[in-house]
Motif scaffolding. Structure first.
Motif, PDB file in Angstrom:
ATOM      1  N   ASP A 187       3.862  -3.743 -13.069  1.00  0.00           N
ATOM      2  CA  ASP A 187       4.786  -2.707 -12.632  1.00  0.00           C
ATOM      3  C   ASP A 187       5.790  -3.368 -11.702  1.00  0.00           C
ATOM      4  OD1 ASP A 187       6.111  -0.597 -11.337  1.00  0.00           O
ATOM      5  OD2 ASP A 187       4.387   0.729 -11.513  1.00  0.00           O
ATOM      6  N   PRO A 188       7.092  -3.295 -11.998  1.00  0.00           N
ATOM      7  CA  PRO A 188       8.078  -3.955 -11.147  1.00  0.00           C
ATOM      8  C   PRO A 188       8.088  -3.448  -9.716  1.00  0.00           C
ATOM      9  CG  PRO A 188       9.136  -2.469 -12.737  1.00  0.00           C
ATOM     10  CD  PRO A 188       7.711  -2.616 -13.144  1.00  0.00           C
ATOM     11  N   ASP A 189       7.605  -2.230  -9.493  1.00  0.00           N
ATOM     12  CA  ASP A 189       7.555  -1.696  -8.130  1.00  0.00           C
ATOM     13  C   ASP A 189       6.348  -2.199  -7.343  1.00  0.00           C
ATOM     14  OD1 ASP A 189       9.875  -0.208  -8.486  1.00  0.00           O
ATOM     15  OD2 ASP A 189       8.778   1.516  -9.288  1.00  0.00           O
ATOM     16  N   TRP A 190       5.411  -2.842  -8.033  1.00  0.00           N
ATOM     17  CA  TRP A 190       4.191  -3.334  -7.390  1.00  0.00           C
ATOM     18  C   TRP A 190       3.952  -4.773  -7.844  1.00  0.00           C
ATOM     19  CZ3 TRP A 190       1.865  -0.238  -3.825  1.00  0.00           C
ATOM     20  CH2 TRP A 190       2.158   1.128  -3.867  1.00  0.00           C
TER      21      TRP A 190
ATOM     22  N   ALA B  71      -1.167  -1.309 -14.737  1.00  0.00           N
ATOM     23  CA  ALA B  71      -0.384  -0.402 -13.906  1.00  0.00           C
ATOM     24  C   ALA B  71      -1.123   0.927 -13.778  1.00  0.00           C
ATOM     25  CB  ALA B  71       1.004  -0.203 -14.508  1.00  0.00           C
ATOM     26  N   PHE B  72      -0.620   1.797 -12.901  1.00  0.00           N
ATOM     27  CA  PHE B  72      -1.316   3.056 -12.641  1.00  0.00           C
ATOM     28  C   PHE B  72      -1.379   3.933 -13.889  1.00  0.00           C
ATOM     29  CE2 PHE B  72      -1.264   7.464 -10.754  1.00  0.00           C
ATOM     30  CZ  PHE B  72      -2.601   7.450 -10.373  1.00  0.00           C
TER      31      PHE B  72
ATOM     32  N   ARG C 290       0.846  -1.196   0.000  1.00  0.00           N
ATOM     33  CA  ARG C 290       0.000   0.000   0.000  1.00  0.00           C
ATOM     34  C   ARG C 290       0.878   1.241   0.000  1.00  0.00           C
ATOM     35  NH1 ARG C 290      -4.914  -1.689  -1.161  1.00  0.00           N
ATOM     36  NH2 ARG C 290      -5.849   0.166  -0.191  1.00  0.00           N
ATOM     37  N   LEU C 291       0.326   2.350  -0.466  1.00  0.00           N
ATOM     38  CA  LEU C 291       1.017   3.628  -0.457  1.00  0.00           C
ATOM     39  C   LEU C 291       0.431   4.489   0.644  1.00  0.00           C
ATOM     40  CD1 LEU C 291       2.933   5.777  -1.702  1.00  0.00           C
ATOM     41  CD2 LEU C 291       1.074   6.355  -3.294  1.00  0.00           C
TER      42      LEU C 291
END
Length: 384
Positions: free
Chosen positions: A286-289, A325-326, A93-94
């Motif tokens: 998304d590699p960050d998520w 992705a976003f 989560r952000l």
């Protein structure tokens, strides 16, 4: 029997467990030490993370490691070591200063989130802002945004000794003028309403623009944050620091992905079978998520997509094996609202400005020196 099975608790129980006053609890939240989110039963109240409270009190938490933010070791070559209390990604989560960004996007305006990111608790810095009289710069929305920031950076170049409240008012003025530069002068509406008015979007779509702006405000640590903090740490004005960060953000994979995704969505609506073969433009995954970006899920859930856009995303996700992705979610939402071609990147940059101003402010008020090391690897001096 006290357990940690229920992750979120109310203020009274949180204060009891911590043994502190309400002001201390709020300070923990603003510094990112305790996560908070609006109470679904009453959005005027907040709930607090049991795990974070237990960690502060020293109580054991089974499986606590999974909830920790990603931690890195000392700065390696090419890295800078920074401290920030603005945002963090934890447990998939952000969080904006401890509060869940997706939860905030349900009702908060960009002004609300900016005040939270700037730690403007009691006072409202936007109340001191008056519309700027002057000619709106020409060019694209993106060009007007950068022109407004450049003008403010030039005007605020002289070093001043200012208190935190004055700095927060300066942040509000910078953000307000930037939105006016994009949307043009007009009634003193909320920031998202000014953009909706500029794009001639109905109220239903204005709420989706509001949500997208909130979700775009920050995204943890990236090159834009480093640039912003480095410039702020060097003594530049808040506008100059935010301009540096936004310049980097404009060239980021996220903004570039939003531009490509907008084109991909348009093509996929017309020729779905052909476009599905070109998945490098689809924006899935998304590699960050690794578990999927909750911002994308929240934005798409609120977008009320027509059947053809639902089909495009469903077929693309099935073919790619990854969720949207976003950037793709934002591009799809702007297509549903029939906004201009570059609206997705304009929303990203406008929302991100609020977060970058928070990083500039945080660096000015509480930031530790940025630890970076330049290692010379060129020719031996005097060798030529």
């Amino acid at each position: 029997m006290d357990t940690f099975g229920e992750r979120w608790i109310g203020r009274g129980e949180a204060l009891s467990r911590l043994g502190v006053k309400a002001q201390t609890l709020y300070a923990y939240v603003s510094r990112g030490r305790i996560a908070a989110r609006p109470d679904p039963a009453d959005p005027r109240r907040s709930l607090y993370a049991v795990r974070d409270i237990a960690r502060l009190t020293g109580a054991p938490i089974p499986g606590d490691e999974a909830a920790r933010p990603i931690e890195r070791g000392p700065a390696a070559r090419g890295e800078a070591d920074l401290e920030s209390s603005v945002s963090v990604i934890a447990s998939g989560r952000l969080f904006y200063r401890g509060m869940d960004a997706v939860q905030l996007s349900n009702a908060a305006t960009l002004e609300d989130v900016a005040r939270h990111l700037w730690s403007a608790r009691a006072a409202n810095p936007f109340a001191q802002v008056k519309p700027r009289v002057g000619v709106t710069p020409g060019g694209s929305a993106r060009a007007r945004l950068f022109t407004a920031l450049s003008r403010r950076a030039d005007e605020d170049a002289e070093a001043k000794v200012r208190d935190p409240e004055a700095l927060r008012i300066e942040c509000a003025r910078v953000l307000d003028e930037a939105v006016d530069a994009v949307a043009g002068p007009g009634p003193r509406l909320f920031l998202h309403q000014r953009l909706a008015r500029f794009w001639k979007a109905p109220e239903r779509d204005a709420q989706l623009i509001r949500r997208a702006l909130v979700l775009s405000a920050d995204a943890g640590m990236d090159a834009a944050v480093i640039a912003t903090r480095a410039v702020a740490g060097g003594g530049a004005s808040l506008a100059a620091a935010a301009l540096a960060g936004l310049t980097v953000a404009a060239a980021s994979p996220l903004v570039a992905g939003a531009v490509r995704a907008s084109a991909w969505v348009n093509a996929a609506r017309r020729h779905p079978a052909e476009t599905l073969r070109d998945l490098d433009l689809a924006g899935f995954g998304d590699p960050d998520w690794s578990g999927g970006d909750p911002r994308a899920e929240a934005l798409l859930a609120a977008a009320d997509l027509p059947i053809d856009l639902q089909r495009v995303l469903r077929d693309g996700e099935a073919a790619a094996g990854r969720p949207p992705a976003f950037a793709l979610a934002l591009a799809t939402a702007t297509r549903r609202m029939e906004l201009p071609r570059d609206a997705a990147q304009d929303i990203l940059l406008t929302g991100r400005l609020a977060g970058l101003l928070a990083h500039a402010l945080d660096q000015c008020l509480d930031g530790s020196p940025i630890r970076a090391r330049l290692r010379y690897v060129g020719p031996e001096p005097g060798a030529h």
